[in-house]
Each structure stands twice: as C-alpha cells, then as structure tokens.
Design a protein around this motif. Structure first.
Motif, PDB file in Angstrom:
ATOM      1  N   ARG A  57     -52.680 -75.775  32.085  1.00 40.16           N
ATOM      2  CA  ARG A  57     -51.842 -76.565  31.170  1.00 40.16           C
ATOM      3  C   ARG A  57     -52.111 -76.172  29.712  1.00 40.16           C
ATOM      4  N   CYS A  59     -44.835 -73.706  34.654  1.00 37.39           N
ATOM      5  CA  CYS A  59     -45.181 -75.045  34.165  1.00 37.39           C
ATOM      6  C   CYS A  59     -46.686 -75.247  34.129  1.00 37.39           C
ATOM      7  N   THR A  86     -45.575 -80.124  33.274  1.00 32.83           N
ATOM      8  CA  THR A  86     -45.541 -80.130  31.811  1.00 32.83           C
ATOM      9  C   THR A  86     -45.166 -78.738  31.314  1.00 32.83           C
ATOM     10  N   GLU A  87     -44.765 -78.657  30.068  1.00 25.92           N
ATOM     11  CA  GLU A  87     -44.679 -77.348  29.420  1.00 25.92           C
ATOM     12  C   GLU A  87     -46.103 -76.878  29.180  1.00 25.92           C
ATOM     13  N   ARG A  88     -46.266 -75.591  28.976  1.00 25.71           N
ATOM     14  CA  ARG A  88     -47.577 -75.053  28.652  1.00 25.71           C
ATOM     15  C   ARG A  88     -47.403 -73.825  27.779  1.00 25.71           C
ATOM     16  N   ARG A  93     -41.107 -70.949  30.888  1.00 22.81           N
ATOM     17  CA  ARG A  93     -40.807 -72.279  30.379  1.00 22.81           C
ATOM     18  C   ARG A  93     -40.563 -73.184  31.572  1.00 22.81           C
ATOM     19  N   CYS A  94     -41.077 -74.389  31.509  1.00 27.31           N
ATOM     20  CA  CYS A  94     -40.888 -75.354  32.584  1.00 27.31           C
ATOM     21  C   CYS A  94     -39.472 -75.921  32.533  1.00 27.31           C
ATOM     22  N   THR A 132     -39.923 -80.131  33.610  1.00 29.95           N
ATOM     23  CA  THR A 132     -40.869 -80.962  32.867  1.00 29.95           C
ATOM     24  C   THR A 132     -40.693 -82.427  33.254  1.00 29.95           C
TER      25      THR A 132
END
Length: 161
Positions: free
Chosen positions: A53, A94, A115-117, A122-123, A127
C-alpha cells in the motif's frame, strides 16, 4: 457491632479484587484484525499489505518465500527468485488495507479494502471495493497467494467473535 460492617466491606473488596482473575497475567488479544486467524500469519499478511500500500513493491516481495506461487485470476506465477516476486507485486494495481482474516482449510482467507497506492498501475474504480486472497504462510513468509472470489468468505468458527 461496628466490626460486622468492616468485615462485610473487606469481604466485598476482596471479592471484587479477585474478579476475572485466575492468577495468570491477562492475555493480549489474539490479533488486532477481526476473524480469529493465526496471529503470526496475520502479521505477515498485514506487513505485506501495508508495504505494498505504501508503494514498496521490493519490500513486499521480501515477504515471499523463494520458491512460492501466486495466482491472480487466470494468471499463475511461479516465483522462483526475488525478481519474480517484485514483478508479481508490481502487477497488482491496488494497495490493500487488511480488514479481516479467517483460518480456513490450511490457509488464511484475508479480506482487504482496496486503495490507491504509489507506483505502477491505478486502482481506479476498484478503490474502496473488497478483495479476498488465500494465503499460505510458512516460516514467516508467503508461500502461496491465491485470489479468491469475494462471495465465498468462510464463516469464522462459532467461538470466534
């Protein structure tokens, strides 16, 4: 007669002082993550998800045994060296926050909130959604990582709250 209230008060105080005590030190909760899974396995899973994350794919890769296996949907990966583990972690778009971990048939089914990280991918619309992964942990490392459907989370044993 003034001794009777003193004796009664002392008896009540002693009874209250002993409530809930069996002479042993209080035990720590099994795990801060709900579900009742093995705390040592939960710690590895939590370390992996927190590290990923944060965008540290190399740190997340360090938590995989060599050799190990991963399967994310139809993609099966034999992780035979650290570079394979890094590539696998990079392939996950993610990050994930561990919300629940349940022991089931020799693995731990972990439920995550996506989550985004930082880092590649990109999630996006994922998300905030839930994802589940079955982990087999041995010697403090991930030896198997298998994405499982979110609709099949096993129920915790009846004695787990």
């Amino acid at each position: 007669m003034p001794r009777l209230p003193l004796i009664a008060t002392l008896a009540i105080w002693l009874a209250l002082a002993g409530c809930g005590s069996d002479g042993e030190e209080p035990q720590e909760p099994a795990s801060p993550v709900p579900g009742g899974a093995d705390p040592a396995a939960v710690e590895v899973i939590e370390d992996w998800s927190s590290t990923l994350r944060a965008g540290d794919v190399e740190g997340a890769a360090e938590l995989f045994a060599i050799p190990s296996e991963a399967q994310n949907g139809p993609t099966h990966i034999e992780i035979s060296d650290r570079a394979d583990a890094v590539s696998f972690n990079e392939s996950l778009p993610c990050g994930a926050k561990l919300e629940r971990a349940v022991d089931h048939a020799g693995v731990v089914i972990a439920t995550f909130r996506l989550t985004e990280r930082p880092g590649p991918g990109r999630c996006g619309a994922g998300t905030g959604e839930l994802a589940r992964t079955a982990f087999r942990i041995a010697g403090g490392e991930i030896v198997e990582w298998l994405r499982v459907p979110t609709s099949t989370e096993p129920s915790p044993p009846a004695d787990v709250v």
